[in-house]
Structure formats: structure tokens, C-alpha cells
Design an enzyme around this catalytic site. Structure first.
Site, short mmCIF file in Angstrom:
data_model
loop_
_atom_site.label_atom_id
_atom_site.label_comp_id
_atom_site.label_asym_id
_atom_site.label_seq_id
_atom_site.Cartn_x
_atom_site.Cartn_y
_atom_site.Cartn_z
N ASP A 173 -6.27 11.50 -9.16
CA ASP A 173 -7.64 11.24 -9.55
C ASP A 173 -7.90 9.74 -9.74
O ASP A 173 -6.96 8.95 -9.90
CB ASP A 173 -7.93 11.96 -10.87
CG ASP A 173 -9.38 12.39 -11.01
OD1 ASP A 173 -10.24 11.86 -10.28
OD2 ASP A 173 -9.64 13.28 -11.85
N GLU A 219 -18.53 19.66 -11.74
CA GLU A 219 -18.32 18.95 -13.00
C GLU A 219 -19.52 18.07 -13.35
O GLU A 219 -19.66 17.65 -14.50
CB GLU A 219 -17.04 18.11 -12.94
CG GLU A 219 -17.07 16.97 -11.96
CD GLU A 219 -15.74 16.23 -11.93
OE1 GLU A 219 -15.73 15.04 -12.23
OE2 GLU A 219 -14.71 16.86 -11.61
#
Length: 762
Positions: A406, A461
Site C-alpha cells: 500500500d 473505502e
């Protein structure tokens, strides 16, 4: 695992001298930076005497293609490329060229020569719209020179589904590119779909606009979809690696001009022959654009043995989105292991917050349930070679199957070098990978087939925008796998129905499909679970049955003899049409439907319909609703297209000791006890997983039959290395070797997955 050389030789057929030299070396006849070797020898044109004085040249598409490319050189020595469909220009790439250490190769150019060839290949993917692929391209390499004699090659490819170009610079020294010229210009104004800005993680919001209006902000991230009458053009890039940076578009307000600009305007440098990324226009009707594999076709061929068996797409439970703090909780993560096991999903993702003290225990527990484990990583912990050499073998020794990395949050040349490095290193340790906070996919899933997905989208998200949900199937997901993380029932219910959430898992392709609600959310919607239990993640074919970007889509994917159809709508409207013609061979069709219950779609309904193969079903939807259909041939005794999930045995695996102090050259005994509480099982295999350099007195041990409640126990004597091997965590031969479970050396029934695994219920 076997690694194949994946160097990217440039197509530098730019002068008669270099053409002869490259042909002698086999590069012209054997392949290119973006294609495997052609099926037959490439043939160079015999130069027409009039070519040197011509001002335009046509690159005809392959047989069956409606597309051509027309290269033009104007009186100012500026080069342009027209993308032509059935004689009409759809869009153009104007004022092509580069500026940098080789000079200003954007104007004052003269034509030198042209070389043509046919490029054809067949290849296999682990992800994407289909496993088996093939293509035929026509390619012309044009050579131009400036007044000082500096030369620029422009390679043009034409396929059935698009046109692409890239720049070629010859020579063995360093090339510095300060600026890439060139701009895409649609032939006329019309509807367009693009992100509202250029965000380096490609998580900007999507909007419906026009080509002239643009996004109002100037900078636009790839891809961009333009409508030109009944045709569409999706503009993006392909085959981007560490010898270049990412790029984006900059719109000139009030015009049709979208310039190609490098990341932050930074120069890029490369030593030796340079092939820039392809600038790509996927062109056709909407089904052709959605079904295109052109980005992968243009990519560097696979660097891995295509027969490898450790690369496994699949579905994964994931706790972070709806239970944010849960990755820190070992017990709660087991709930998500159990969720995956109950539904036959292959993986569980341990997201940010996991602790090395309990991950190996969780991996062992997951393996007893037939579930593999993915571990989240911040990219800063894998940026250097030393960090990767420390972490990747440790993860492998724990039994982790792959990683989610990430926060790269950059499109620089440096980060794309890192993508190349981390893809190579994870492949070396047979760890799959998923990129979040990432750049856009540009074909690396072909080059490195263990790349399961990319985020590079404003996904779940960030909440739901109904319009965005219906734009990304026509744009972002066209260019590569998209980890949108759908199927959330416990939030955003005012902007998406539950049936639409399930439809996203079909409409959005991802090699790892993260199914992202908590166990309690799925327990409240039992009608949906058989569809999620049957959901494939490897596909054989894709068809857009109908759709309008930003409004609605009915998209079908085939896996074996079943079609999975996801229907979605933004807002309200007439029922969505589900045409059954061509989806089965027989005359009678069986359809399992998951639809909205009520106007608000707060629940789902599961029905099974028998129909004729030529019928079209009309499926009503809620506001921002949708449906899922599984379609198969109606045969005798077949009551449903959905297959039951085999219940997992209630199994446990205990390790003793959990940790021990071991001197180099000494031995330690470790026992593994495997128990299944609820049934008899057969063919139980227990395998020690050893850190690099360790040895055991025996390998896999098999127990032929184990009755319910009985235990299988195996003891191994294991020895650490007498001297530290390469990349070992041993500090010195005289150091005491700590053997905790976090260093691996565990016993696991990892391969035991009924009905085909090593535990078979009787």
C-alpha cells in the site's frame, strides 16, 4: 519456479544500417519490447521510391479490422497520427516527439524510412477478462531526423481494437527525456468520461462531461473515454516500466486538445536503447472497448514459467473496511478465516495492524480450514533490497501466500523501477502481490502473472457514488484488474442496493476479489451467499450485453459452461434487459437470479427461472439497484446453476514447542498434532515448512485415515544451518538460533482442501 529473461529490446529499425544489424541479431525477426516472437518472419517493406517525398503514410489494420493509422508529416516537420475507422477519423495524436539530450525531436523533422512487420502471439493470463489470449497486429516503424541528424523512431501498431504508438531512441549511451510532446484530440466534441483530476494513486472521483468541457481542472489521469458518434475511444498507456515515468493528460480549456505530460514534468533517464510506453487508443463500440485486451497485448511477455502452480486467483474475506480496528485482534481475524472457510473462499486478508507474534498461528489455523493468508504491507517497509530480503523470506516461512502493498502514491520513474524490483523479488519467493495506493495497471499482469490486482480506483473505502460505480466498468477496469473491494451490506445502503453490491463482484474483475463486509453483515443476507460462494475469479470470456457509462450496465462473464451476469443501474429506470441468446448451447436455459427486494433494495430475492435460449428477461431494479444472474443449460435433474459448497471439517493443528533456543549445528524436535472433531477424513498430509538453510529428518507425512476426534501426531528433528546461508537471518555461526513460530518451521495441512485437497470427508 523458473524465471525467463524479460528484457525489453527496443524496436530500433530506424535506418538501413540499424535494420540490418538488428535483423542479424534476431531482434527484428524474434520479438519486440511488447510482443513475444512473431509466428513467422517479419518482412520489411521494399521502400517505394516515392516514400521519401510522401507526406502521409497509412498503416493498415490486420485482416478483419476496421481501423487504420495514418501518419502525417506537415510543412513544419511535425508528425501526427490519425486513428481512422471505416474511413472516418475518430481521434488524432498531434505534434508527436521528444525533447531532451537527443535534441528537440518535435519539429523540423524529415522522413528517413519506414519498416513494416506483422506481430502475432498467443499467451496465457492468470487474471483479467480471459485466460487464453491471442492477437494479430500490424506494425510500422517510421524514422525521422532533425537538421543535425539526430533520429527519432515512432512505432505504430494497429489491431482490431485499437491503435498505439511509442517512441524509439537508438544508441548505447544515456538518453534524457525532458518532455514528451504529443496530444490526443478527438475529431469532434461529444460525451466524455474522466477523473476530475490527476491523482497519483488514481483515486480521483469520476465524472461525465464532454471533450471540450473536460474536467474543469486541467490535469486528467488515464484512462479517458471519448464518445464519437457510435464509436468510443479509450485513451491510456501500456508497457510502462522503470526506464520511464508515468504520464497523464493536460486539457487545454475550451478545446479538444489533451496533451501527454510526464509525471510532475520531471526528466526521465535511461541507458541504452529506449522504448517509451505505448500511447494507446482502444477504439470501437462499447462492447469492443469493454472486451479489449489491447493493454495486455502490448505488454512485455511473461517473465515467469507459465506452468507455475503457486499463482492462484481467488476470493478473500477482509475485515478492515467494516471493522477498522480488527486487524490488530488475533481472535477477530479468526472470525474472518471462518467466514472464508464457510463460503469456500480461498483467502483471508490480514490488513494493517497485524502483529508478527501471532500471524504464524493465524496462518496455521487458516490452513486447517483450507484458507490461505494475504498480509498487508506499507510500501516503505519494502522500498529497499535489504528490506525485501529481510521480509519476503520471513513471510514465506510463515506460510503466507501473498502480500497487499500500500501507499506507493507516486508515478515517478523511481517508483516504477520499484514496481519492477518488487515484482521480481516477490516472484522469487513465490509470493503473489496486490498493489494498493498504486499507479494504473499498464500490462504488468502479463509480464508478472503473480500480480493479482491493483487498486488505482476510488473504491468502496471512499464510499459509493452511483455514477462512478457505472463509469468504472467502461474505463478503469478495461485496462487491468481493479480491487474495488465490493459486496458491503452494512454501509452506504442509501446509494447502492444489496443486489447491486453482489453484482459488482461480477461486473468488476479482480484476480483477488476482496469481499469486504464482516460476518454479521453476510449473516443478515442469506439469499446472497450461494452466489458469492459460486463466484469465480478466473474467466474465459466477457461480453457487455448492454450499457451506458454512468447510467447502467449488464455485463456477462463466462467461467466454464456457466455465465455470470452483473446488472447495475445508477438512479431509477426501466427494468434491465437480460438477453439469454448465445449464452448456452441448448434450447432450454436455467437462470438463478438475485434481485432487489422492494424499491429501496434493502434486501434480496433469490429465484430460479426456466426459459428458452432466445428469450430476454426483464429484471426490475431498485433505485441504484441491480441483479446477479447465473445462467446454464437446463438439463435433466439440474435444478440450479449454483453448486453447493463442501462444508469444511472442524480441524485444529497444535505445534509443540512454539519456540526453542537452538545452537547452530544442533537439532530440535517439534511435534504437530492434527485433529478433526466432527467427521472421519482421509489422506491427511502434514508438511514441515523450513526457513532457508534448515533441514529436517523427514518430509511430508501422510495419515491414510483419521476418525472423528482422533489425532494424527508427527515429530520432526530439525537442524539449523551450521553457517548462515544467503539471505538467512542467522547473524553468525556462533550465535544462538532462536526458533519461534514467527521464523516458520511450522507443520501445516495447507494443501488439505476438500473435495480435491488432502482432507476428504467420508
Amino acid at each position: 519456479m523458473k524465471l525467463f529473461a524479460a528484457s525489453r529490446p527496443a524496436l530500433l529499425v530506424v535506418t538501413a544500417v540499424s535494420a540490418v544489424a538488428l535483423a542479424a541479431s534476431g531482434l527484428v525477426l524474434g520479438g519486440s519490447a511488447s510482443a513475444a516472437p512473431a509466428r513467422g518472419p517479419a518482412t520489411a517493406d521494399t521502400t517505394d521510391p516515392a516514400a521519401a517525398t510522401a507526406s502521409s503514410w497509412r498503416v493498415n489494420g490486420p485482416r478483419g479490422s476496421a481501423l487504420d493509422g495514418v501518419v502525417r508529416l506537415d510543412d513544419d516537420g511535425e508528425v501526427a497520427l490519425d486513428v481512422v475507422a471505416d474511413g472516418d477519423t475518430v481521434l488524432s495524436a498531434t505534434r508527436l516527439g521528444l525533447r531532451g539530450s537527443d535534441g528537440d525531436l518535435t519539429t523540423g523533422l524529415t522522413f528517413v524510412e519506414r519498416r513494416d512487420r506483422r506481430v502475432a502471439d498467443s499467451y496465457t493470463m492468470t487474471t483479467g477478462k480471459s485466460v487464453r489470449r491471442s492477437y494479430v497486429h500490424t506494425e510500422s516503424v517510421f524514422t525521422f531526423a532533425d537538421a543535425a541528424g539526430a533520429r527519432l523512431g515512432i512505432a505504430v501498431r494497429v489491431s482490431r481494437d485499437g491503435v498505439a504508438y511509442r517512441y524509439l531512441l537508438d544508441g548505447t549511451g544515456e538518453h534524457r527525456v525532458d518532455d514528451e510532446s504529443g496530444a490526443w484530440e478527438p475529431a469532434s466534441d461529444g460525451p466524455a468520461w474522466m477523473q476530475r483530476s490527476y491523482a497519483v494513486n488514481y483515486e480521483a472521483e469520476w465524472t461525465t462531461t464532454t471533450a471540450v468541457a473536460g474536467n474543469g481542472g486541467g490535469s486528467v489521469g488515464f484512462p479517458v473515454l471519448f464518445q464519437q458518434g457510435d464509436r468510443y475511444a479509450l485513451v491510456t498507456e501500456a508497457d510502462l516500466h522503470g526506464d520511464y515515468s508515468g504520464a497523464h493528460l493536460t486539457h487545454t480549456a475550451g478545446t479538444l486538445r489533451y496533451d501527454v505530460d510526464l509525471f510532475e514534468g520531471r526528466p526521465v533517464t535511461s541507458t541504452g536503447a529506449l522504448s517509451t510506453p505505448w500511447r494507446v487508443a482502444i477504439v470501437g463500440d462499447l462492447p469492443a472497448v469493454v472486451g479489449s485486451n489491447l493493454v495486455d497485448d502490448l505488454a512485455t511477455p511473461s517473465a515467469l514459467d507459465p506452468g507455475t502452480d503457486w499463482i492462484k486467483p481467488g476470493r478473500s474475506s477482509w475485515s478492515w473496511l467494516t471493522d477498522w480496528d480488527s486487524p490488530r485482534d488475533e481472535a477477530r481475524q479468526r472470525d474472518f478465516v471462518d467466514l472464508a472457510a464457510r463460503n469456500g473462499w480461498e483467502y483471508v486478508l490480514l490488513d494493517e495492524g497485524w502483529n508478527a507474534s501471532w500471524v504464524p498461528r493465524t496462518v496455521r489455523y487458516a490452513h486447517t480450514q483450507g484458507v490461505d493468508v494475504i498480509a498487508w504491507f506499507h510500501s516503505r517497509d519494502l522500498r529497499t533490497q535489504e528490506q525485501r530480503d529481510e521480509w519476503l523470506p520471513r513471510l514465506k516461512s510463515w506460510g503466507v501466500s501473498g502480500i497487499k502493498v500500500d501507499f506507493m502514491d507516486s508515478d515517478s520513474q523511481e517508483i516504477h523501477r520499484w514496481y519492477d524490483d518488487v515484482a521480481r523479488d516477490t516472484a522469487r519467493y513465490e509470493l503473489m502481490i496486490n498493489f494498493h495506493g498504486s499507479a494504473l495497471p499498464t500490462g504488468m499482469q502479463r509480464t508478472w502473472p503473480h500480480i493479482m490486482s491493483y487498486e488505482s480506483v476510488r473504491g468502496m473505502e471512499n464510499g459509493i457514488s452511483p455514477e462512478r460505480s457505472l463509469i468504472v466498468p467502461f474505463t478503469r477496469n478495461v485496462v487491468g484488474s481493479m480491487d474495488f473491494t465490493p459486496v458491503v451490506f452494512s454501509r452506504d445502503n442509501d446509494r447502492t442496493s444489496k443486489a447491486q453490491q453482489v453484482a459488482m463482484s461480477v461486473a468488476y474483475e479482480s484476480g483477488w476479489q476482496h469481499i469486504s463486509d464482516k460476518p454479521e453483515g453476510y449473516a443478515d443476507e442469506p439469499n446472497a451467499m450461494p452466489f458469492l460462494q459460486n463466484l469465480p475469479t478466473t474467466w474465459d470470456e466477457v461480453r457487455l450485453l448492454s450499457g451506458t457509462p454512468g447510467r447502467d450496465a449488464v455485463l456477462a462473464r463466462r467461467s466454464g459452461d456457466r455465465w455470470f451476469v452483473g446488472g447495475m443501474r445508477a438512479g431509477s429506470g426501466e427494468p434491465l434487459a437480460l438477453p439469454l441468446e448465445g449464452l448456452t448451447r441448448g434450447k432450454r436455459v436455467l437462470v438463478d437470479l438475485l434481485t432487489d427486494d422492494g424499491a429501496n433494495g434493502a434486501a434480496t430475492v433469490h429465484t430460479t427461472v426456466r426459459a428458452r435460449a432466445g428469450e430476454t428477461l426483464q429484471v426490475p431494479t431498485a433505485n441504484n439497484g441491480g441483479f446477479v444472474a447465473v445462467v446454464c443449460e437446463a438439463t435433466r435433474h439440474r435444478e440450479s446453476c449454483l453448486e453447493p459448497v463442501v462444508d469444511r471439517p472442524d480441524a485444529t493443528l497444535a505445534i509443540d514447542p512454539v519456540e526453542a533456543d537452538v545452537e547452530p549445528g544442533a537439532t530440535v524436535e517439534m511435534s504437530a498434532t492434527f485433529t478433526v472433531a466432527d467427521r472421519d477424513v482421509t489422506s491427511v498430509r502434514l508438511t514441515p515448512e523450513l526457513p532457508a538453510g534448515w533441514t529436517a529428518d523427514q518430509g511430508t507425512q501422510t495419515v491414510t485415515r483419521l476418525a472423528a476426534g482422533e489425532s494424527a501426531e508427527v515429530t520432526w528433528s530439525r537442524c539449523p544451518p551450521t553457517a548462515p546461508p544467503a539471505r538467512s537471518r542467522c547473524r553468525s555461526p556462533s550465535a544462538t538460533r532462536r526458533l519461534p513460530t514467527t521464523e516458520g518451521g511450522t507443520a501445516t495441512s495447507r494443501r488439505a482442501r476438500p473435495p480435491t485437497g488432502s482432507r476428504r470427508p467420508r
